[in-house]
Write an enzyme that holds these catalytic residues in place. Sequence first.
Site, PDB file in Angstrom:
ATOM      1  N   LYS A  14       0.926  -1.074  -0.379  1.00 48.09           N
ATOM      2  CA  LYS A  14      -0.379   0.001   0.207  1.00 48.09           C
ATOM      3  C   LYS A  14       0.092   1.017  -0.038  1.00 48.09           C
ATOM      4  CE  LYS A  14      -2.316  -0.665   3.564  1.00 48.09           C
ATOM      5  NZ  LYS A  14      -2.197  -2.493   4.180  1.00 48.09           N
ATOM      6  N   ARG A  89     -10.394   0.966   8.824  1.00 50.16           N
ATOM      7  CA  ARG A  89      -9.623  -0.500   8.461  1.00 50.16           C
ATOM      8  C   ARG A  89     -11.418  -1.351   9.116  1.00 50.16           C
ATOM      9  NH1 ARG A  89      -4.059   0.348   9.398  1.00 50.16           N
ATOM     10  NH2 ARG A  89      -2.652  -1.386   9.977  1.00 50.16           N
ATOM     11  N   ARG A 128      11.732  -6.487   5.523  1.00 49.93           N
ATOM     12  CA  ARG A 128      11.688  -4.740   5.282  1.00 49.93           C
ATOM     13  C   ARG A 128      11.904  -4.598   5.828  1.00 49.93           C
ATOM     14  NH1 ARG A 128       5.170  -3.484   5.029  1.00 49.93           N
ATOM     15  NH2 ARG A 128       4.676  -3.296   7.404  1.00 49.93           N
ATOM     16  N   ARG A 162      10.696  -1.895  11.415  1.00 51.57           N
ATOM     17  CA  ARG A 162       9.316  -1.759  12.689  1.00 51.57           C
ATOM     18  C   ARG A 162       9.308  -2.448  13.279  1.00 51.57           C
ATOM     19  NH1 ARG A 162       4.034  -0.106   8.392  1.00 51.57           N
ATOM     20  NH2 ARG A 162       3.276  -1.708   9.857  1.00 51.57           N
ATOM     21  N   ARG A 173      -1.905  -9.180  12.548  1.00 51.22           N
ATOM     22  CA  ARG A 173      -2.269  -8.281  12.141  1.00 51.22           C
ATOM     23  C   ARG A 173      -2.653  -8.175  10.840  1.00 51.22           C
ATOM     24  NH1 ARG A 173       3.505  -5.192  11.145  1.00 51.22           N
ATOM     25  NH2 ARG A 173       1.975  -3.811  10.054  1.00 51.22           N
TER      26      ARG A 173
HETATM   27  P1  AMP Z   1       0.074   0.294   8.836  1.00 53.53           P
HETATM   28  O1  AMP Z   1       1.415   0.706   9.273  1.00 53.53           O
HETATM   29  O2  AMP Z   1      -0.780   1.081   8.415  1.00 53.53           O
HETATM   30  O3  AMP Z   1       0.377  -1.437   8.908  1.00 53.53           O
HETATM   31  O4  AMP Z   1      -0.221   0.458  10.904  1.00 53.53           O
HETATM   32  C1  AMP Z   1       0.416   0.314  11.687  1.00 53.53           C
HETATM   33  C2  AMP Z   1      -0.377  -0.419  13.340  1.00 53.53           C
HETATM   34  O5  AMP Z   1      -0.505   1.251  13.708  1.00 53.53           O
HETATM   35  C3  AMP Z   1      -1.388  -0.969  13.434  1.00 53.53           C
HETATM   36  O6  AMP Z   1      -0.968  -2.560  13.484  1.00 53.53           O
HETATM   37  C4  AMP Z   1      -2.083  -0.504  14.236  1.00 53.53           C
HETATM   38  O7  AMP Z   1      -1.682  -1.121  15.467  1.00 53.53           O
HETATM   39  C5  AMP Z   1      -2.412   0.780  14.299  1.00 53.53           C
HETATM   40  N1  AMP Z   1      -3.589   1.580  12.901  1.00 53.53           N
HETATM   41  C6  AMP Z   1      -2.504   2.432  11.658  1.00 53.53           C
HETATM   42  N2  AMP Z   1      -4.421   2.690  11.450  1.00 53.53           N
HETATM   43  C7  AMP Z   1      -4.476   1.988  12.675  1.00 53.53           C
HETATM   44  C8  AMP Z   1      -6.096   2.544  11.991  1.00 53.53           C
HETATM   45  N3  AMP Z   1      -6.690   2.739  11.601  1.00 53.53           N
HETATM   46  N4  AMP Z   1      -7.172   1.807  12.921  1.00 53.53           N
HETATM   47  C9  AMP Z   1      -6.683   1.334  14.238  1.00 53.53           C
HETATM   48  N5  AMP Z   1      -4.880   1.196  14.332  1.00 53.53           N
HETATM   49  C10 AMP Z   1      -4.531   1.993  13.309  1.00 53.53           C
END
Ligand code: AMP
Length: 221
Positions: A14, A89, A128, A162, A173
């Site tokens: 993404k 989400r 990554r 990360r 996740r």
């Molecule tokens: P990402 O970089 O999008 O994979 O997000 C990393 C982490 O941030 C996720 O595993 C969640 O813990 C939190 N997070 C990001 N976006 C959201 C969202 N829209 N709702 C809830 N948690 C989020």
Amino acid sequence: MINVVLLGPPGAGKGTQAKFLEETFGITPLSTGDMLRAEVAAGSTIGRKADAIMKAGQFVPDDMIVGIIAQRLDGDDCRSGIILDGFPRNLPQAEALDEMLKEKGLKLDRVLSIVVDDDAMVERITGRFSCAKCGAGYHDKFHRPKIDGVCDDCGGTEFVRRADDKAETVRARLEAYYECTKPMLDHYGKMGLVSSVDGMASIEEVSEQLKAAITKELNVD
Ligand code: AMP
């Protein structure tokens, strides 16, 4: 103005595709994951609350994330359009987004769903890493820097991974993603907004599919 949501499990590409859409259509990527990581790095109140939740691979509370996005949508850089990456989400977040856009006189044009294979995702994510200086993304197996230990883009020599990119967290996740995304996809499906693309194709092919989906639906060049 084009407003799109980019959907796909962690590792679906993404972030990479959001960058491509930014360059192609001049619209602004909004990644809630990046926003939260910035809050954690800054040690803000939100960041302190979010840190442990993110490390466990769980979702932060809806009201927290909706609040962050609501504020961000007022930025000048959002006027030409946005690519939402990582938000919404789940169904309550999608409904909150509908409401927020309506209040601001905006609408969602497309929901782009990147469809991928789960096992491949675990391999992609756990390998990554990125340049600590410029953020350029790399992968142990699929995309190493040309010179080991040196960033191709800026020459930086420090790299970061990360905290939530560990195999067990990635599984959590992925599970969270599928559990919560299904009702949201149904919601957007009913609104006739969803375009699915094959995320197992090459980065360039996925980009082309996304571009075609937007161009076709919106009649933009
Ligand atoms: P990402 O970089 O999008 O994979 O997000 C990393 C982490 O941030 C996720 O595993 C969640 O813990 C939190 N997070 C990001 N976006 C959201 C969202 N829209 N709702 C809830 N948690 C989020």
